[in-house]
Design a protein around this motif. Structure first.
Motif, short mmCIF file in Angstrom:
data_model
loop_
_atom_site.label_atom_id
_atom_site.label_comp_id
_atom_site.label_asym_id
_atom_site.label_seq_id
_atom_site.Cartn_x
_atom_site.Cartn_y
_atom_site.Cartn_z
N GLY A 135 0.82 -1.20 0.00
CA GLY A 135 0.00 0.00 0.00
C GLY A 135 0.85 1.25 0.00
N ALA A 136 0.19 2.37 0.12
CA ALA A 136 0.86 3.67 0.10
C ALA A 136 0.50 4.45 1.36
CB ALA A 136 0.45 4.47 -1.14
N VAL A 137 1.40 5.34 1.77
CA VAL A 137 1.17 6.24 2.90
C VAL A 137 1.26 7.66 2.39
CG1 VAL A 137 1.99 4.62 4.64
CG2 VAL A 137 3.62 6.13 3.51
N SER A 138 0.66 8.56 3.12
CA SER A 138 0.59 9.95 2.67
C SER A 138 1.38 10.90 3.54
CB SER A 138 -0.88 10.41 2.64
OG SER A 138 -1.47 10.25 3.93
N GLY A 139 2.16 10.36 4.46
CA GLY A 139 2.95 11.23 5.31
C GLY A 139 3.89 10.44 6.19
N VAL A 140 4.81 11.15 6.82
CA VAL A 140 5.80 10.50 7.68
C VAL A 140 5.13 9.82 8.86
CG1 VAL A 140 7.82 10.87 9.14
CG2 VAL A 140 7.60 12.13 6.99
N GLY A 141 4.14 10.48 9.46
CA GLY A 141 3.48 9.92 10.63
C GLY A 141 2.80 8.61 10.35
N GLU A 142 2.16 8.50 9.18
CA GLU A 142 1.48 7.26 8.83
C GLU A 142 2.46 6.11 8.64
OE1 GLU A 142 -1.72 5.69 5.45
OE2 GLU A 142 -1.30 7.85 5.70
N GLY A 143 3.60 6.41 8.03
CA GLY A 143 4.63 5.39 7.85
C GLY A 143 5.23 4.95 9.17
N GLU A 144 5.51 5.91 10.06
CA GLU A 144 6.05 5.57 11.38
C GLU A 144 5.07 4.71 12.17
OE1 GLU A 144 8.89 6.18 12.82
OE2 GLU A 144 9.82 7.39 11.24
N GLU A 145 3.79 5.00 12.06
CA GLU A 145 2.78 4.22 12.76
C GLU A 145 2.75 2.79 12.26
OE1 GLU A 145 -0.37 3.62 15.53
OE2 GLU A 145 1.17 5.16 15.30
N ALA A 146 2.90 2.60 10.95
CA ALA A 146 2.90 1.25 10.38
C ALA A 146 4.12 0.45 10.86
CB ALA A 146 2.90 1.33 8.86
N LEU A 147 5.27 1.10 10.94
CA LEU A 147 6.46 0.42 11.43
C LEU A 147 6.31 0.07 12.91
CD1 LEU A 147 9.34 2.49 9.77
CD2 LEU A 147 8.55 0.20 9.13
N ARG A 148 5.73 0.97 13.66
CA ARG A 148 5.59 0.74 15.11
C ARG A 148 4.61 -0.39 15.40
NH1 ARG A 148 2.83 3.37 19.43
NH2 ARG A 148 1.77 4.72 17.95
N ARG A 149 3.53 -0.46 14.62
CA ARG A 149 2.54 -1.52 14.83
C ARG A 149 2.99 -2.85 14.24
NH1 ARG A 149 -2.70 -0.41 16.31
NH2 ARG A 149 -3.17 1.77 16.74
N GLY A 150 4.01 -2.83 13.40
CA GLY A 150 4.50 -4.07 12.81
C GLY A 150 3.76 -4.48 11.55
N THR A 151 2.92 -3.60 10.99
CA THR A 151 2.21 -3.95 9.75
C THR A 151 3.09 -3.79 8.53
OG1 THR A 151 1.33 -1.68 9.64
CG2 THR A 151 -0.03 -3.35 10.73
N ALA A 152 4.25 -3.17 8.68
CA ALA A 152 5.19 -3.03 7.57
C ALA A 152 6.61 -3.14 8.11
CB ALA A 152 5.01 -1.69 6.86
N ASN A 153 7.49 -3.73 7.31
CA ASN A 153 8.90 -3.80 7.66
C ASN A 153 9.70 -2.64 7.06
OD1 ASN A 153 8.12 -7.01 7.61
ND2 ASN A 153 9.66 -6.53 9.13
N PHE A 154 9.18 -2.09 5.95
CA PHE A 154 9.87 -0.98 5.28
C PHE A 154 8.85 0.07 4.86
CE2 PHE A 154 12.49 -4.72 4.45
CZ PHE A 154 13.76 -4.27 4.78
N VAL A 155 9.31 1.31 4.83
CA VAL A 155 8.56 2.42 4.24
C VAL A 155 9.52 3.14 3.30
CG1 VAL A 155 7.32 4.56 4.60
CG2 VAL A 155 7.03 2.69 6.22
N VAL A 156 9.20 3.15 2.01
CA VAL A 156 10.04 3.79 0.99
C VAL A 156 9.46 5.17 0.70
CG1 VAL A 156 10.97 3.62 -1.35
CG2 VAL A 156 10.60 1.54 0.01
#
Length: 377
Positions: free
Chosen positions: A83-104
């Motif tokens: 999927g895609a994220v629209s900001g730094v905060g959304e990507g950080e949240e995904a990494l913290r929750r463990g739903t993603a291993n990487f955010v490009v």
């Protein structure tokens, strides 16, 4: 008196041992089943070089080169864009929750800066709380980028390909130094509690059965749930002592941080202890001796080590192994511990894992009480 070796006597003893082995079905099943399970787990489920790691992307620029980089990462099989994220905060949240291993993160005007020779940067935020899970993918990035450049920059822009027109900056989150102890030490708590709580409870209850004191308890008007709670709750105190010692050693000796909510850790920790004690109670209803109780306890510990994500990356296991791993209590508690200690997780971040532990507890407790009633009969 015949002191020589007798094949007849030897044969009688051998025959007796085979009969006894056949009657001890639990031990016989362990001898046959354990090697087979180990073979399948190590042969098929364990993968030290995980692929298809969940990855999110923030597309600040959607030009041909940006799409080529993303396509190259996707084709490498290390990254699976979900999927895609629209900001730094959304990507950080995904990494913290463990739903993603990487955010490009592809910066704005990326294509224009490459053409002008400004050498822009692509940011890749990686969940480094488990270095073994992301290490292979990070190491493969340079090769992926080189292929994307050579295939996309053609014509007048081909000269840019030889001088690295952009760079990949990897930001390792939650474990920037890539220390193995930062990942292993929090997970050890789940394994230690699994080993001690299950085995202590199972052996202690079976010991009472062997000594005959359980018959006295059965003769009283105590209900199965009351027996179960009365037997397992004293060992909760043992779990508290183990955890206090563990947390002190993790902080003072290994420098492992505790960034998150104490309340979130407290909920997960108590649920996990009760689940393991209930599992030990269930084992005691099937074991006929202390040796069998120890054997069955060890049988449950093996999946906790191999299928929980403690020793090997959970994302690197095949789907069927991950499905089995979801039924292992250590899988969910390990996620709770790592999210809270390393990622600053709150109660909301571990709610899914807490509900999973509750579901496992309900199933184990129901089976244990049913087995206990059958024992009474």
């Amino acid at each position: 008196m015949n002191l020589g070796f007798s094949l007849k006597r030897f044969g009688a003893v051998l025959y007796k041992e085979f009969i006894q082995m056949r009657r001890d079905r639990i031990t016989f099943g362990m001898m046959i089943g354990l090697p087979i399970i180990q073979l399948f787990l190590f042969g098929f489920a364990i993968n030290a070089d995980p692929r298809n790691l969940p990855t999110l992307v923030e597309m600040g620029d959607n030009g041909p080169l940006s799409r080529a980089v993303i396509a190259g990462m996707q084709n490498s099989s290390y990254f699976a864009f979900t999927g895609a994220v629209s900001g730094v905060g959304e990507g950080e949240e995904a990494l913290r929750r463990g739903t993603a291993n990487f955010v490009v993160v592809i910066p704005e005007d990326f294509e224009r800066d490459v053409v002008r020779g400004n050498k822009p940067e692509i940011l890749i935020a990686a969940d480094a709380s488990d270095p073994s899970a992301t290490g292979g993918a990070v190491a493969a990035l340079s090769g992926i980028v080189n292929v994307a450049i050579s295939e996309t920059l053609t014509g007048p822009l081909a000269q840019q390909a030889g001088s690295a027109p952009f760079s990949m900056v990897v930001h390792r989150e939650y474990n920037p130094e890539g220390k193995t102890s930062t990942n292993i030490v929090p997970g050890l708590l789940a394994i230690i509690l699994s080993m001690t709580m299950v085995m202590i409870t199972a052996v202690a209850i079976v010991k009472e059965t062997e000594r005959g004191t359980m018959e006295m308890l059965i003769a009283t008007p105590v209900k199965p749930l009351e027996v179960m709670l009365g037997k397992i709750l004293p060992y909760v105190f043992v779990g508290y002592v183990q955890t206090a010692v563990f947390l002190a050693a993790a902080s003072l000796v290994f420098g492992v941080p505790f960034e998150g909510s104490v309340w979130a850790f407290f909920l997960g920790f108590n649920l996990f202890i009760v689940v393991n004690l209930a599992l030990g109670f269930l084992i005691s209803t099937a074991a006929k001796s202390q040796m069998q109780a120890m054997q069955l306890s060890f049988f449950t510990i093996l999946p906790s080590i191999l299928l929980s994500g403690f020793m090997f990356p959970f994302a690197g296991m095949p789907g069927w192994a991950q499905f089995i791993g979801q039924a292992v209590p250590a899988t969910h508690f390990l996620r709770v511990v790592r999210k809270v200690m390393l990622k600053g997780g709150e109660v909301a971040d571990v709610t899914g894992e807490l509900w999973a532990l509750i579901a496992i507890l309900v199933v184990i407790s129901g089976i244990a009480m049913l087995r206990y009633r059958q024992t009474l009969d």
